[in-house]
Design an enzyme around this catalytic site. Structure first.
Site, mmCIF file in Angstrom:
data_model
loop_
_atom_site.group_PDB
_atom_site.id
_atom_site.type_symbol
_atom_site.label_atom_id
_atom_site.label_comp_id
_atom_site.label_asym_id
_atom_site.label_seq_id
_atom_site.Cartn_x
_atom_site.Cartn_y
_atom_site.Cartn_z
ATOM 1 C CG ASP A 213 -0.369 -0.095 2.524
ATOM 2 O OD1 ASP A 213 0.877 -0.146 2.615
ATOM 3 O OD2 ASP A 213 -1.110 -0.132 3.523
ATOM 4 C CB SER A 214 4.561 1.713 0.013
ATOM 5 O OG SER A 214 4.805 0.523 -0.730
ATOM 6 C CG ASP B 47 0.619 -4.137 2.104
ATOM 7 O OD1 ASP B 47 0.944 -5.118 2.785
ATOM 8 O OD2 ASP B 47 1.360 -3.156 1.921
ATOM 9 C CE LYS C 152 3.309 -5.994 3.856
ATOM 10 N NZ LYS C 152 2.918 -4.838 4.718
ATOM 11 C CD GLU D 31 0.922 -1.620 7.812
ATOM 12 O OE1 GLU D 31 0.599 -0.814 8.714
ATOM 13 O OE2 GLU D 31 1.345 -1.249 6.704
ATOM 14 C CD GLU E 281 8.257 -0.260 7.555
ATOM 15 O OE1 GLU E 281 8.476 0.853 7.019
ATOM 16 O OE2 GLU E 281 7.228 -0.927 7.347
#
Length: 277
Positions: free
Chosen positions: A42-43, A81, A111, A113, A180
């Site tokens: 999602d970056s 993501d 993924k 978070e 991260e």
């Protein structure tokens, strides 16, 4: 194509390479280079769409880019993501959103978070047959709560909590964990604490693999990068110069030349406009 089992076998045997991909050409290049795993992160909100953070990224954004990545990398293991708030409202929403991402993009895993209630989501999706990569440490979707983009796990208390959380990710069924922006000493202990691979980004050399953002490592459209990024080349400069050259040649009439143009047989246009051309 590699599988989740392959990545688990690679732990302690072979380092795992991972890079983000957001479109057809980047995915194609990464696959040709032999990258083990691709991440539709999602970056993309920041490096491709120009947002200030990942918060603005939607499910439709992820699906749109995920489809393009799969078309470019037909034989690669792709992780995608789950964007902001797509897995926090209810179990039903979580399942439906994850199913959409997998079914509509052809990705191999999602993924998620975070910790705490996210462990239950990992278990929920894994039990439904959807492979999950976890993500701990600096979690960009929660950057507002974390107080900015800061190194995580520096105190003894925070470090112990992260070590417990990586174990909980494994227990919940995750096949790997992204770590991260944490101290390298903590990342080393985290890698030893679990039997699934850890993928580091700003976590030192002792994780089981590494991931970098495509645009960061190539210096492509980025103004600055984090300390943990190694810039393997700078494609911004030649691209900018090529565009400058193009503008100049158009303005001066140097482009296009005859070799860039199409022709027709002599006489075809005779008689037009009252005479021979």
């Amino acid at each position: 194509m590699k599988t989740t089992s392959d990545f688990i076998k690679m732990k302690n045997a072979e380092k795992i390479s991972m890079v983000t991909a957001y479109d057809y050409p980047s995915a194609k290049q990464a696959e040709l280079a032999g990258v083990d795993m691709l991440l539709v992160g999602d970056s993309l909100g920041m490096v491709v769409l120009g947002y200030e953070s990942t918060i603005n990224v939607t499910m439709d954004d992820m699906i749109h880019h995920g489809k393009a990545v799969r078309r470019g990398a037909k034989n690669s293991f792709i992780v995608i993501d789950m964007p902001f708030m797509s897995y926090h409202l209810s179990d039903r929403d979580t399942l439906l959103n994850a199913a959409r991402l997998i079914q509509e993009t052809g990705a191999n895993a999602v993924k998620l978070e975070g910790a705490n209630d996210v462990f239950d989501k990992i278990r929920l999706l894994t039990n439904a047959g959807i492979p999950v990569m976890a993500h701990l440490g600096l979690t960009p979707q929660s950057v507002g709560v974390l107080g900015g983009y800061k190194v995580q796990g520096k105190s003894r208390e925070d470090a112990l909590e992260l070590l417990e959380n990586v174990k909980k990710c494994e227990e919940a069924g995750a096949f790997s964990v992204v770590l991260e922006c944490i101290p390298m000493q903590l990342a080393r202990e985290a890698a030893k604490a679990i039997n699934i691979p850890t993928i580091g980004i700003g976590a030192g050399a002792d994780t089981d693999g590494q991931v970098l953002v495509y645009h960061d490592m190539l210096t492509y459209g980025v103004d600055r990068v984090a300390k943990f990024v190694k810039q393997y080349t700078n494609i911004d400069e030649p691209i900018a110069q090529a565009l400058i050259n193009y503008v100049q040649e158009v303005k001066t009439g140097k482009f296009p030349e005859v070799k860039h143009s199409y022709t027709m047989n002599e006489g075809v246009l005779d008689g037009l406009y009252g005479g021979k051309r």
